[in-house]
Design an enzyme around this catalytic site. Structure first.
Site, PDB file in Angstrom:
ATOM      1  N   HIS A 106      33.221  36.614  38.529  1.00 33.34           N
ATOM      2  CA  HIS A 106      34.567  36.451  37.973  1.00 33.34           C
ATOM      3  C   HIS A 106      35.628  36.663  39.058  1.00 33.34           C
ATOM      4  O   HIS A 106      36.580  35.884  39.163  1.00 33.34           O
ATOM      5  CB  HIS A 106      34.785  37.430  36.834  1.00 33.34           C
ATOM      6  CG  HIS A 106      36.184  37.435  36.289  1.00 33.34           C
ATOM      7  ND1 HIS A 106      36.607  36.581  35.291  1.00 33.34           N
ATOM      8  CD2 HIS A 106      37.274  38.179  36.626  1.00 33.34           C
ATOM      9  CE1 HIS A 106      37.880  36.802  35.034  1.00 33.34           C
ATOM     10  NE2 HIS A 106      38.315  37.766  35.832  1.00 33.34           N
ATOM     11  N   GLU A 107      35.458  37.715  39.853  1.00 34.66           N
ATOM     12  CA  GLU A 107      36.427  37.968  40.932  1.00 34.66           C
ATOM     13  C   GLU A 107      36.375  36.871  41.990  1.00 34.66           C
ATOM     14  O   GLU A 107      37.404  36.507  42.570  1.00 34.66           O
ATOM     15  CB  GLU A 107      36.158  39.341  41.555  1.00 34.66           C
ATOM     16  CG  GLU A 107      36.273  40.517  40.585  1.00 34.66           C
ATOM     17  CD  GLU A 107      37.572  40.508  39.793  1.00 34.66           C
ATOM     18  OE1 GLU A 107      38.606  40.040  40.326  1.00 34.66           O
ATOM     19  OE2 GLU A 107      37.560  40.960  38.637  1.00 34.66           O
ATOM     20  N   HIS A 110      38.594  34.079  41.050  1.00 31.45           N
ATOM     21  CA  HIS A 110      39.993  34.213  41.476  1.00 31.45           C
ATOM     22  C   HIS A 110      40.169  33.769  42.930  1.00 31.45           C
ATOM     23  O   HIS A 110      41.186  33.158  43.280  1.00 31.45           O
ATOM     24  CB  HIS A 110      40.451  35.657  41.320  1.00 31.45           C
ATOM     25  CG  HIS A 110      40.635  36.084  39.893  1.00 31.45           C
ATOM     26  ND1 HIS A 110      41.359  35.338  38.986  1.00 31.45           N
ATOM     27  CD2 HIS A 110      40.193  37.176  39.218  1.00 31.45           C
ATOM     28  CE1 HIS A 110      41.357  35.952  37.816  1.00 31.45           C
ATOM     29  NE2 HIS A 110      40.652  37.052  37.927  1.00 31.45           N
TER      30      HIS A 110
END
Length: 238
Positions: A106-107, A110
């Site tokens: 998920h990071e 980004h």
């Protein structure tokens, strides 16, 4: 606040907004913690750690200028576009669980957004300074305006506008977070880090995390509604 009538002079019926917002946040937080704890016990078949998965995902997208670093704390994971770093918490960095790999991915999502110039991420970054100032200054300005000019005074309206920026920030955050999770799930399967069943587990972890952002938006909107009801009416001398 100073309410009169049959319900009592100091009774504030808008407190229900605060209570609902707090309950939503508590439920969302409990959900993400319980879901993460459940799937943090499920080891991925690949045996990769969160850090290893993050590096592989970044490299698969041709991103080599982003570093993966450990940070202290529980679920303190975040991507910092200023330093170009994916920062993974202690329970994610060295863990081989499907939950840890999902959070790490998920990071990385980004970082991929930053790399491709994803517009909502840029917009959120531009709003951050104003949102921080607005959330801190709104209440003092509203109270000052109320005591100086009463309900609906210009200062009160300025305070409400400032707090509205915090609502806008929470609203823009939703597509940023949902998109990062979508990228994570897609790439984890495409690169072959997780199998189909494992992806289902990871999807539940990231879905629970997404609820915290929805709850944060709802709580902020309810707080704004409360402020409007209390202070945003017509001036008493109109």
């Amino acid at each position: 606040m100073f309410y009169g009538g049959m319900m009592g002079y100091y009774y504030d019926p808008t407190l229900i907004f605060v209570i609902i917002g707090a309950l939503l946040s508590l439920v969302a937080s409990a959900r993400v913690n319980s879901t993460y704890n459940k799937y943090s016990k499920v080891r991925s078949m690949s045996g990769m750690t969160g850090a290893e998965a993050a590096k592989r995902l970044l490299n698969s997208q041709g991103i080599y200028d982003v570093q993966v670093r450990p940070v202290s704390g529980q679920l303190t994971d975040h991507y910092d576009p200023r330093s170009k770093t994916v920062n993974l918490s202690d329970s994610v960095y060295d863990s081989t669980s499907v939950a840890a790999i999902g959070v790490a991915a998920h990071e990385c999502g980004h970082a991929m957004q930053d790399n491709t110039g994803y517009v909502p991420l840029k917009l959120r970054g531009a709003i951050v300074p104003v949102a921080n100032i607005g959330s801190q200054a709104a209440f003092p300005i509203i109270l000052l305006g109320f005591f100086i000019g009463g309900v609906g005074s210009p200062l009160v309206n300025i305070g409400l506008i400032l707090f509205s920026v915090a609502v806008l920030f929470q609203l823009v955050t939703l597509p940023v977070e949902f998109n990062a999770s979508s990228r994570a799930i897609h790439l984890l399967g495409e690169v072959g880090i997780l199998g189909s069943e494992e992806l289902g587990h990871t999807r539940k972890v990231l879905g629970a995390a997404a609820l915290t952002y929805v709850a944060a938006l709802a709580a902020t909107v309810l707080q704004l509604a409360r402020l409007v009801f209390l202070f945003g009416g017509r001036r008493q001398d109109d």
